[in-house]
Design a protein around this motif. Structure first.
Motif, PDB file in Angstrom:
ATOM      1  N   VAL A 215      34.750  34.489  45.858  1.00  0.00           N
ATOM      2  CA  VAL A 215      35.516  35.733  45.720  1.00  0.00           C
ATOM      3  C   VAL A 215      35.350  36.269  44.302  1.00  0.00           C
ATOM      4  N   HIS A 216      35.494  35.377  43.369  1.00  0.00           N
ATOM      5  CA  HIS A 216      35.340  35.773  41.967  1.00  0.00           C
ATOM      6  C   HIS A 216      33.941  36.323  41.711  1.00  0.00           C
TER       7      HIS A 216
ATOM      8  N   TRP B 152      31.913  37.594  43.774  1.00  0.00           N
ATOM      9  CA  TRP B 152      31.652  38.871  44.441  1.00  0.00           C
ATOM     10  C   TRP B 152      32.288  40.031  43.677  1.00  0.00           C
ATOM     11  N   VAL B 153      33.482  39.849  43.222  1.00  0.00           N
ATOM     12  CA  VAL B 153      34.225  40.981  42.649  1.00  0.00           C
ATOM     13  C   VAL B 153      33.920  41.202  41.170  1.00  0.00           C
ATOM     14  N   LYS B 154      33.445  40.169  40.503  1.00  0.00           N
ATOM     15  CA  LYS B 154      33.259  40.252  39.052  1.00  0.00           C
ATOM     16  C   LYS B 154      32.349  41.409  38.621  1.00  0.00           C
TER      17      LYS B 154
ATOM     18  N   TYR C 123      31.949  44.249  39.642  1.00  0.00           N
ATOM     19  CA  TYR C 123      32.573  45.566  39.707  1.00  0.00           C
ATOM     20  C   TYR C 123      33.476  45.838  38.520  1.00  0.00           C
ATOM     21  N   GLU C 124      33.899  44.767  37.877  1.00  0.00           N
ATOM     22  CA  GLU C 124      34.765  44.893  36.711  1.00  0.00           C
ATOM     23  C   GLU C 124      34.151  45.864  35.696  1.00  0.00           C
TER      24      GLU C 124
ATOM     25  N   LEU D  72      32.308  48.299  36.207  1.00  0.00           N
ATOM     26  CA  LEU D  72      32.342  49.703  36.632  1.00  0.00           C
ATOM     27  C   LEU D  72      33.630  50.392  36.216  1.00  0.00           C
ATOM     28  N   TRP D  73      34.762  49.733  36.459  1.00  0.00           N
ATOM     29  CA  TRP D  73      35.992  50.417  36.043  1.00  0.00           C
ATOM     30  C   TRP D  73      36.198  50.285  34.545  1.00  0.00           C
TER      31      TRP D  73
ATOM     32  N   GLN E 208      34.305  53.098  33.183  1.00  0.00           N
ATOM     33  CA  GLN E 208      34.974  54.359  33.513  1.00  0.00           C
ATOM     34  C   GLN E 208      36.170  54.575  32.596  1.00  0.00           C
TER      35      GLN E 208
ATOM     36  N   PRO F  16      35.588  52.089  42.277  1.00  0.00           N
ATOM     37  CA  PRO F  16      35.611  50.639  42.015  1.00  0.00           C
ATOM     38  C   PRO F  16      36.949  50.124  41.530  1.00  0.00           C
ATOM     39  N   GLU F  17      37.715  50.982  40.874  1.00  0.00           N
ATOM     40  CA  GLU F  17      38.980  50.495  40.303  1.00  0.00           C
ATOM     41  C   GLU F  17      39.944  49.967  41.366  1.00  0.00           C
TER      42      GLU F  17
ATOM     43  N   LEU G 280      39.212  47.886  43.447  1.00  0.00           N
ATOM     44  CA  LEU G 280      38.924  46.454  43.574  1.00  0.00           C
ATOM     45  C   LEU G 280      39.634  45.630  42.506  1.00  0.00           C
TER      46      LEU G 280
ATOM     47  N   HIS H 132      40.207  41.428  41.661  1.00  0.00           N
ATOM     48  CA  HIS H 132      39.730  40.789  40.440  1.00  0.00           C
ATOM     49  C   HIS H 132      40.882  40.156  39.671  1.00  0.00           C
TER      50      HIS H 132
ATOM     51  N   VAL I 122      42.106  36.923  41.399  1.00  0.00           N
ATOM     52  CA  VAL I 122      41.239  35.735  41.428  1.00  0.00           C
ATOM     53  C   VAL I 122      40.854  35.246  40.040  1.00  0.00           C
TER      54      VAL I 122
ATOM     55  N   TRP J 146      38.358  26.070  37.780  1.00  0.00           N
ATOM     56  CA  TRP J 146      37.110  25.367  38.085  1.00  0.00           C
ATOM     57  C   TRP J 146      36.254  25.235  36.833  1.00  0.00           C
TER      58      TRP J 146
END
Lengths: 115, 115
Positions: free
Chosen positions: A82-83, A85-87, A89-90, A92-93, A96, B76-77, B79, B83, B86, B93
DNA sequence: TTGACATATTCCAATAACGGAATACGATAC
DNA sequence: GTATCGTATTCCGTTATTGGAATATGTCAA
């Protein structure tokens, strides 16, 4: 074709808020008995046992028997997909927000120049 | 009580792999017509339209009309909650890996001492 | 062995997802 | 206006989920 099973992967497992809540409890690294979880999140014991079963099925928690108790604990590395996958995109915002911030600063600078 | 709607929040929306795939496509910041998405992920157009509708409902994509085409783009924000949720677990880990590494280094040091 | 406690399982009803197929809607071009 | 292209919507059947209630399983103690 119906929706994927909650136990089919970690993304489906964590879609349910109470399961995320349980994961949050276990994140202190301690072992939690079912009763302790039941008391922490306000929910009947059978419901909690079911959620724990889903979490166990995807491997994000594991159990240890201790007399009549079952002690659940977190396997956080299962959350890594999950981390991962979403990382990305961080950024991108972040950019922005950075852009908005930059624009705001420019305007402030312009105002400063006028005075 | 049934399962929460896929449109109820971003966590439910991204539980479906093909929706994550679509988000991945749009992550290049470009506007994608439905046809382009259909060609990229191999899936019939009505199914793609439905997935896009779900993503739009939770706000993670938006649309722009351009003639007979609909151009979808990423927000994207939306999402960020995923983020934010998670991210704290990353440390768990990480430290676990760090612990394993430390132990390995200790053993190596012990072996070095014996020789 | 009986009872008490901790936890899991089963059965239920209501609901919504998904893909597929067909079709409807909307815009442009001829 | 008619055809065509791009997209959305509707209807269908299959399947899992959720909480709730009741009950089963398992462990310990007296």
């Amino acid at each position: 074709m119906p929706r994927a099973t909650t136990t089919s992967d970690i993304f489906n497992a964590i879609a349910e808020p109470r399961r995320r809540e349980i994961i949050g409890l276990l994140s202190n690294g301690q072992r939690w008995s079912v009763t302790q979880v039941v008391e922490a999140i306000e929910h009947p014991q059978p419901a909690v046992s079911k959620h724990l079963a889903v979490l166990k099925a995807v491997g994000v928690v594991d159990v240890e028997k201790a007399g009549k108790e079952r002690l659940y604990f977190l396997k956080p590395e299962v959350l890594k997909p999950v981390h991962d996958w979403v990382k990305p995109y961080e950024k991108l915002w972040d950019t922005q927000l950075a852009r908005i911030k930059t624009r705001a600063e420019q305007k402030a600078a312009e105002r400063a120049q006028k005075n």
